[in-house]
Design a protein around this motif. Structure first.
Motif, PDB file in Angstrom:
ATOM      1  N   GLU A  89      54.649  44.423  20.688  1.00 47.95           N
ATOM      2  CA  GLU A  89      55.141  45.163  19.480  1.00 47.95           C
ATOM      3  C   GLU A  89      55.244  44.128  18.462  1.00 47.95           C
ATOM      4  O   GLU A  89      55.894  42.845  18.560  1.00 47.95           O
ATOM      5  CB  GLU A  89      56.562  45.619  19.739  1.00 47.95           C
ATOM      6  CG  GLU A  89      56.447  47.108  20.253  1.00 47.95           C
ATOM      7  CD  GLU A  89      57.870  47.903  20.412  1.00 47.95           C
ATOM      8  OE1 GLU A  89      58.600  47.464  19.466  1.00 47.95           O
ATOM      9  OE2 GLU A  89      57.795  48.875  21.030  1.00 47.95           O
ATOM     10  N   PHE A  90      54.743  44.275  17.271  1.00 44.43           N
ATOM     11  CA  PHE A  90      54.359  43.314  15.898  1.00 44.43           C
ATOM     12  C   PHE A  90      55.327  44.252  14.810  1.00 44.43           C
ATOM     13  O   PHE A  90      55.065  45.268  14.864  1.00 44.43           O
ATOM     14  CB  PHE A  90      53.395  42.727  15.951  1.00 44.43           C
ATOM     15  CG  PHE A  90      52.794  41.637  16.943  1.00 44.43           C
ATOM     16  CD1 PHE A  90      52.932  40.543  16.541  1.00 44.43           C
ATOM     17  CD2 PHE A  90      52.157  42.225  18.132  1.00 44.43           C
ATOM     18  CE1 PHE A  90      52.439  39.593  17.587  1.00 44.43           C
ATOM     19  CE2 PHE A  90      51.999  41.293  19.126  1.00 44.43           C
ATOM     20  CZ  PHE A  90      52.007  40.000  18.805  1.00 44.43           C
ATOM     21  N   ASP A  91      55.411  43.653  13.908  1.00 45.64           N
ATOM     22  CA  ASP A  91      55.570  44.037  12.393  1.00 45.64           C
ATOM     23  C   ASP A  91      54.486  44.222  11.576  1.00 45.64           C
ATOM     24  O   ASP A  91      53.862  43.156  11.217  1.00 45.64           O
ATOM     25  CB  ASP A  91      56.871  43.352  11.819  1.00 45.64           C
ATOM     26  CG  ASP A  91      58.149  43.404  12.746  1.00 45.64           C
ATOM     27  OD1 ASP A  91      58.431  44.682  12.901  1.00 45.64           O
ATOM     28  OD2 ASP A  91      58.670  42.330  12.884  1.00 45.64           O
ATOM     29  N   MET A 122      49.779  40.864  10.598  1.00 44.69           N
ATOM     30  CA  MET A 122      51.179  41.343  11.473  1.00 44.69           C
ATOM     31  C   MET A 122      52.262  39.915  11.688  1.00 44.69           C
ATOM     32  O   MET A 122      51.654  38.891  11.415  1.00 44.69           O
ATOM     33  CB  MET A 122      50.458  41.344  12.948  1.00 44.69           C
ATOM     34  CG  MET A 122      49.486  42.527  13.203  1.00 44.69           C
ATOM     35  SD  MET A 122      49.634  43.999  12.284  1.00 44.69           S
ATOM     36  CE  MET A 122      51.165  44.767  13.392  1.00 44.69           C
ATOM     37  N   LYS A 150      48.504  32.518  18.141  1.00 42.25           N
ATOM     38  CA  LYS A 150      48.322  33.489  17.115  1.00 42.25           C
ATOM     39  C   LYS A 150      47.597  34.579  17.614  1.00 42.25           C
ATOM     40  O   LYS A 150      46.878  34.476  18.658  1.00 42.25           O
ATOM     41  CB  LYS A 150      47.755  33.109  15.921  1.00 42.25           C
ATOM     42  CG  LYS A 150      48.362  31.868  15.070  1.00 42.25           C
ATOM     43  CD  LYS A 150      48.883  32.574  13.894  1.00 42.25           C
ATOM     44  CE  LYS A 150      49.519  31.398  12.796  1.00 42.25           C
ATOM     45  NZ  LYS A 150      50.719  31.056  13.282  1.00 42.25           N
ATOM     46  N   LEU A 151      47.449  35.941  16.954  1.00 44.87           N
ATOM     47  CA  LEU A 151      46.891  36.772  17.382  1.00 44.87           C
ATOM     48  C   LEU A 151      45.406  36.617  17.319  1.00 44.87           C
ATOM     49  O   LEU A 151      44.737  36.117  16.541  1.00 44.87           O
ATOM     50  CB  LEU A 151      46.964  38.195  16.432  1.00 44.87           C
ATOM     51  CG  LEU A 151      48.508  38.803  16.374  1.00 44.87           C
ATOM     52  CD1 LEU A 151      48.276  39.835  15.310  1.00 44.87           C
ATOM     53  CD2 LEU A 151      48.778  39.346  17.716  1.00 44.87           C
ATOM     54  N   THR A 189      46.162  42.149  22.131  1.00 49.73           N
ATOM     55  CA  THR A 189      45.516  40.871  21.774  1.00 49.73           C
ATOM     56  C   THR A 189      45.435  39.900  23.030  1.00 49.73           C
ATOM     57  O   THR A 189      46.034  40.437  24.174  1.00 49.73           O
ATOM     58  CB  THR A 189      46.543  40.069  20.994  1.00 49.73           C
ATOM     59  OG1 THR A 189      45.965  38.971  20.414  1.00 49.73           O
ATOM     60  CG2 THR A 189      48.021  39.829  21.595  1.00 49.73           C
ATOM     61  N   ALA A 202      51.715  36.435  12.266  1.00 49.48           N
ATOM     62  CA  ALA A 202      51.154  36.046  13.530  1.00 49.48           C
ATOM     63  C   ALA A 202      49.487  36.298  13.383  1.00 49.48           C
ATOM     64  O   ALA A 202      48.917  36.114  14.429  1.00 49.48           O
ATOM     65  CB  ALA A 202      51.627  37.220  14.597  1.00 49.48           C
ATOM     66  N   ARG A 224      55.607  38.513  13.646  1.00 44.32           N
ATOM     67  CA  ARG A 224      56.522  38.596  14.849  1.00 44.32           C
ATOM     68  C   ARG A 224      57.640  37.788  14.709  1.00 44.32           C
ATOM     69  O   ARG A 224      57.466  36.751  14.254  1.00 44.32           O
ATOM     70  CB  ARG A 224      55.889  38.226  16.259  1.00 44.32           C
ATOM     71  CG  ARG A 224      56.689  38.648  17.569  1.00 44.32           C
ATOM     72  CD  ARG A 224      55.830  38.156  18.687  1.00 44.32           C
ATOM     73  NE  ARG A 224      55.599  39.499  19.797  1.00 44.32           N
ATOM     74  CZ  ARG A 224      54.930  39.373  20.823  1.00 44.32           C
ATOM     75  NH1 ARG A 224      54.326  38.258  21.135  1.00 44.32           N
ATOM     76  NH2 ARG A 224      54.940  40.416  21.594  1.00 44.32           N
ATOM     77  N   LYS A 255      57.194  48.846  12.741  1.00 45.59           N
ATOM     78  CA  LYS A 255      56.879  48.484  14.112  1.00 45.59           C
ATOM     79  C   LYS A 255      55.181  48.726  14.541  1.00 45.59           C
ATOM     80  O   LYS A 255      55.374  50.271  14.541  1.00 45.59           O
ATOM     81  CB  LYS A 255      57.774  48.703  15.264  1.00 45.59           C
ATOM     82  CG  LYS A 255      59.104  47.881  15.057  1.00 45.59           C
ATOM     83  CD  LYS A 255      59.059  46.802  15.993  1.00 45.59           C
ATOM     84  CE  LYS A 255      60.421  45.762  15.935  1.00 45.59           C
ATOM     85  NZ  LYS A 255      60.023  44.703  15.031  1.00 45.59           N
TER      86      LYS A 255
END
Length: 291
Positions: free
Chosen positions: A198-200, A216, A279-280, A273, A223, A218, A268
């Motif tokens: 889960e990322f923002d 995104m 990083k992503l 990934t 990220a 985190r 969210k």
């Protein structure tokens, strides 16, 4: 008397290419990708040294590995491998690396996966599969701290499934007949496993002729971008929530620009990934997590 001039020199490591699917033909063999620090062990007349992938001497940090390597039955060698922090089940725990290097170096291990030099012979021109046999003969009596990286011939897709189930970072595939070459190459390839998290979602970047990406974060840190692989409906729902927000203070310049629409309040989102990346990487946004 020998001097520093005729000590064995560090060899720039081979760097495998990242691919998204493992090779399936039978002229490859496959190994687990160990999540740690790439390390080269060199033994010559003056003893064993341990080097990082950039050639820095970390013998003091890795002293138990150096001590264990002194027990191997050879006058001189250069081994390529990974220093890991193994859990009781053998799986590497990358997050434990720094504290073990500082406080418990005896809980580190070195997983040897190639041998470049042995007792006066440069082994790099030899086929990879032959080097593995030579390596096994040298390393097999070792216990615990020095380990041998097992391999499987062919069956790349099945090996990938097994690695995925184990929960490790991924796998490395090597052409059986290949020589060892320093630097980036496709004679070794690494396939990483995917992970979901889960990322923002902070904002959306839309450029003509390019895929729409979500920017995104985190834990409040940027990220990276994730391609938005959503249905038309979800995309519309998402677009309805894009209001003129501001980029968070630590967002890199490269991620800003007029084509980015920032959300007033982050949402969210579930992201797929590559595992084990800071990083992503090759990330896709899979869906929104409804508040």
């Amino acid at each position: 008397m020998s001097n520093a001039e005729d000590r064995l020199k560090f060899i720039k490591p081979l760097e495998p290419e990242l691919v998204l699917e493992p090779p399936v033909s039978d002229d490859w063999f496959h190994e687990i990708k160990y999540d740690g620090f790439r390390t080269q062990l060199i033994r010559d007349w003056a003893g064993v040294r341990a080097f990082t992938k950039n050639g820095h001497d970390w013998s003091k940090r890795y002293w138990p590995i150096v001590t264990a390597a002194e027990q191997l039955k050879a006058k001189s060698f250069i081994l390529d491998g990974e220093t890991i922090a193994p859990e009781p089940d053998g799986r590497p725990n990358f997050h434990a690396m720094h504290s073990r290097m500082t406080w418990n170096a005896e809980l580190l291990a070195f997983v040897a996966f190639d041998i470049l030099y042995l007792d006066g012979e440069d082994l790099r021109p030899r086929p990879a599969i032959e080097r593995k046999e030579i390596l096994w003969d040298l390393v097999k009596p070792a216990e615990g701290i020095i380990q041998y990286s097992q391999h499987v011939l062919g069956g790349g897709a099945e090996f990938y499934e097994a690695v995925e189930r184990l929960g490790v970072e991924g796998m490395v595939s090597k052409r059986q007949g290949s020589s060892y070459r320093s630097g980036p190459t496709d004679i070794w390839v690494k396939t990483k496993c995917w992970e979901f998290g889960e990322f923002d979602l902070l904002g959306i970047k839309r450029e003509p002729g390019k895929e729409t990406v979500g920017l995104m974060a985190r834990d409040g840190k940027y990220a990276g971008p994730a391609t938005i692989a959503l249905t038309k409906q979800m995309r519309e729902r998402l677009m309805a929530r894009v209001r003129k927000g501001q980029p968070p203070p630590n967002t890199p310049q490269a991620a800003r620009g007029p084509e980015v629409e920032w959300l007033k309040k982050s949402i969210k989102a579930r992201v797929r990934t590559l595992r084990g990346e800071p990083k992503l990487r090759h990330a896709t946004l899979q869906g929104l997590v409804e508040e």
